[in-house]
Design a protein around this motif. Structure first.
Motif, PDB file in Angstrom:
ATOM      1  N   TYR A 111       9.410  -0.282  19.878  1.00  0.00           N
ATOM      2  CA  TYR A 111      10.078  -0.035  18.720  1.00  0.00           C
ATOM      3  C   TYR A 111      10.660   1.926  19.239  1.00  0.00           C
ATOM      4  N   ASP A 112      10.248   2.534  20.066  1.00  0.00           N
ATOM      5  CA  ASP A 112      10.604   3.786  20.337  1.00  0.00           C
ATOM      6  C   ASP A 112      11.971   3.626  21.253  1.00  0.00           C
ATOM      7  N   ALA A 113      12.720   4.767  21.103  1.00  0.00           N
ATOM      8  CA  ALA A 113      13.875   4.570  22.017  1.00  0.00           C
ATOM      9  C   ALA A 113      13.310   4.926  23.284  1.00  0.00           C
ATOM     10  N   PRO A 114      13.799   4.470  24.221  1.00  0.00           N
ATOM     11  CA  PRO A 114      13.351   4.632  25.447  1.00  0.00           C
ATOM     12  C   PRO A 114      13.588   5.913  26.226  1.00  0.00           C
ATOM     13  N   THR A 115      12.243   6.357  26.770  1.00  0.00           N
ATOM     14  CA  THR A 115      12.665   7.694  27.551  1.00  0.00           C
ATOM     15  C   THR A 115      12.002   7.586  28.879  1.00  0.00           C
ATOM     16  N   SER A 116      12.811   8.136  29.903  1.00  0.00           N
ATOM     17  CA  SER A 116      12.488   7.600  31.255  1.00  0.00           C
ATOM     18  C   SER A 116      11.532   8.927  31.742  1.00  0.00           C
ATOM     19  N   GLU A 117      10.453   8.410  32.567  1.00  0.00           N
ATOM     20  CA  GLU A 117       9.529   9.379  32.834  1.00  0.00           C
ATOM     21  C   GLU A 117       9.955  10.400  33.447  1.00  0.00           C
ATOM     22  N   SER A 118      11.105  10.534  34.418  1.00  0.00           N
ATOM     23  CA  SER A 118      11.656  11.502  34.802  1.00  0.00           C
ATOM     24  C   SER A 118      12.318  12.561  34.136  1.00  0.00           C
ATOM     25  N   ALA A 119      12.696  11.988  32.964  1.00  0.00           N
ATOM     26  CA  ALA A 119      13.381  12.652  31.879  1.00  0.00           C
ATOM     27  C   ALA A 119      12.357  13.546  31.020  1.00  0.00           C
ATOM     28  N   VAL A 124       7.921  20.648  29.805  1.00  0.00           N
ATOM     29  CA  VAL A 124       6.549  20.889  29.853  1.00  0.00           C
ATOM     30  C   VAL A 124       6.149  21.358  28.550  1.00  0.00           C
ATOM     31  N   ALA A 125       5.230  20.869  27.712  1.00  0.00           N
ATOM     32  CA  ALA A 125       4.719  21.254  26.519  1.00  0.00           C
ATOM     33  C   ALA A 125       3.432  21.718  26.453  1.00  0.00           C
ATOM     34  N   MET A 126       3.031  22.785  26.239  1.00  0.00           N
ATOM     35  CA  MET A 126       1.722  23.291  26.206  1.00  0.00           C
ATOM     36  C   MET A 126       1.030  23.343  24.828  1.00  0.00           C
ATOM     37  N   ILE A 127      -0.017  22.620  24.921  1.00  0.00           N
ATOM     38  CA  ILE A 127      -0.832  22.353  23.461  1.00  0.00           C
ATOM     39  C   ILE A 127      -2.149  23.065  23.658  1.00  0.00           C
ATOM     40  N   GLY A 128      -2.669  23.173  22.505  1.00  0.00           N
ATOM     41  CA  GLY A 128      -4.022  24.114  22.604  1.00  0.00           C
ATOM     42  C   GLY A 128      -4.118  25.087  21.359  1.00  0.00           C
ATOM     43  N   ARG A 192      17.324  20.053  27.868  1.00  0.00           N
ATOM     44  CA  ARG A 192      16.935  18.632  28.948  1.00  0.00           C
ATOM     45  C   ARG A 192      15.552  19.227  29.835  1.00  0.00           C
ATOM     46  N   ARG A 193      15.788  20.550  30.099  1.00  0.00           N
ATOM     47  CA  ARG A 193      14.647  21.249  30.560  1.00  0.00           C
ATOM     48  C   ARG A 193      14.165  22.565  30.033  1.00  0.00           C
ATOM     49  N   ALA A 194      12.846  22.645  29.856  1.00  0.00           N
ATOM     50  CA  ALA A 194      12.351  23.791  29.335  1.00  0.00           C
ATOM     51  C   ALA A 194      10.626  23.672  29.366  1.00  0.00           C
ATOM     52  N   VAL A 195       9.994  24.753  29.033  1.00  0.00           N
ATOM     53  CA  VAL A 195       8.567  25.133  28.899  1.00  0.00           C
ATOM     54  C   VAL A 195       8.411  25.303  27.093  1.00  0.00           C
ATOM     55  N   ILE A 196       7.719  24.606  26.632  1.00  0.00           N
ATOM     56  CA  ILE A 196       7.814  24.722  25.225  1.00  0.00           C
ATOM     57  C   ILE A 196       5.987  25.259  25.066  1.00  0.00           C
ATOM     58  N   ALA A 197       6.013  26.186  24.212  1.00  0.00           N
ATOM     59  CA  ALA A 197       4.606  26.821  23.584  1.00  0.00           C
ATOM     60  C   ALA A 197       4.599  26.052  22.353  1.00  0.00           C
ATOM     61  N   TYR A 217       6.023  16.397  29.042  1.00  0.00           N
ATOM     62  CA  TYR A 217       5.106  16.258  29.745  1.00  0.00           C
ATOM     63  C   TYR A 217       3.898  17.247  29.292  1.00  0.00           C
ATOM     64  N   THR A 218       2.999  16.766  28.608  1.00  0.00           N
ATOM     65  CA  THR A 218       2.020  17.761  27.830  1.00  0.00           C
ATOM     66  C   THR A 218       0.812  18.263  28.621  1.00  0.00           C
ATOM     67  N   VAL A 219       0.520  19.386  28.454  1.00  0.00           N
ATOM     68  CA  VAL A 219      -0.624  20.230  29.142  1.00  0.00           C
ATOM     69  C   VAL A 219      -1.614  20.678  28.121  1.00  0.00           C
ATOM     70  N   TRP A 220      -2.655  20.289  28.243  1.00  0.00           N
ATOM     71  CA  TRP A 220      -3.543  20.980  27.297  1.00  0.00           C
ATOM     72  C   TRP A 220      -4.265  22.186  27.772  1.00  0.00           C
TER      73      TRP A 220
END
Length: 283
Positions: A111-119, A124-128, A192-197, A217-220
């Protein structure tokens, strides 16, 4: 009719109270704040959380038991609204976390729109929780990688035209979650490229968290409760302890209630007992 002492010992009410406490902690709300937002008595809420619920809850449970349905079906939950929903729930009932994760991935593939692993790895999204180093380390990493650094909270405020606290006070938590989803959607579309808090409670909304996991790509960013509290206080923010003698216990409960969600991240990065520079080099 059961008397109050029997109600207090009812396993269903005790379990209900524990689930309410977990849900409240996951959203980072104190009991006082939840009672105020829901416009209910704080004492009544305290009774419910301690397992002394209103007799109406037991009455509904008795009816649903005879009708062979869940409380969710009785109150009109979407996942109980059609035969297909009910059959999907039956397939998933009793499955392990690993099996459920496989099922979610399979459904996402359909059901989801495909997102390539490289994309996905380009963002990078930081969670916590607050105090884990998301903003500080995130800015350092973005500078090091020469990509934009995005504070999602600032994007939410820009979208709403007011501060986070004003969104909650004026429009309530449901409106905040809508702004949060729209802000994340916009960031994914524009960068397209970013670090997200991200805000600590982003895992509280399944739709927003699913969007985050699918497109970044999520990082705890993980730390001990003492480090979380110490860093927030060191920044001059005394709100975690102001008027709350049980601040550390509240923090630990929030961490515990969100841990299973944070653990869905692609990577876990522990910043406890680590300077900012050491954390960057350890990345």
């Amino acid at each position: 009719m059961t008397d109050s002492s029997e109600q207090a010992k009812d396993p269903f009410l005790i379990a209900l109270g524990e689930r309410l406490k977990t849900l409240r902690a996951r959203r980072g709300l104190t009991r006082k704040a939840l009672a105020r937002m829901a416009d209910v008595s704080e004492r009544h809420l305290a009774n419910l959380e301690s397992g002394v619920g209103n007799v109406t809850v037991l009455f509904l449970r008795q009816l649903t038991s005879v009708l062979n349905c869940t409380l969710a079906e009785a109150i009109g939950d979407e996942t109980a609204s059609s035969p297909e929903w009910l059959m999907i729930r039956e397939i998933l009932r009793g499955r392990s976390e690993t099996e459920l994760a496989k099922g979610r991935a399979a459904l996402a593939g359909v059901y989801d729109a495909p997102t390539s692993e490289s994309a996905r790895r380009q963002r990078v999204a930081m969670i916590g929780l607050r105090g884990a180093g998301k903003s500080t380390l995130g800015q350092m990493l973005a500078d090091n990688w020469a990509v934009p650094f995005i504070e999602l909270s600032r994007q939410i405020e820009a979208l709403a035209g007011c501060s986070i606290s004003e969104i909650y006070n004026l429009y309530g938590p449901s409106a905040y979650r809508r702004y949060e989803y729209r802000a994340l959607e916009d960031v994914i579309r524009r960068f397209r490229r970013a670090v997200i808090a991200t805000p600590g409670g982003i895992v509280s909304d399944p739709a927003t968290f699913k969007l985050l996991l699918s497109h970044t790509y999520t990082v705890w960013m993980k730390a001990s409760p003492e480090d979380h509290m110490g860093r927030v206080l060191a920044q001059g923010d005394t709100r975690p302890t102001s008027g709350n003698r049980e601040a550390m216990e509240d923090l630990k409960r929030i961490m515990e209630s969100r841990a299973q969600f944070y653990s869905k991240a692609d990577e876990v990065f522990d910043t406890s007992d680590m300077t900012q520079e050491a954390a960057l080099w350890a990345w």
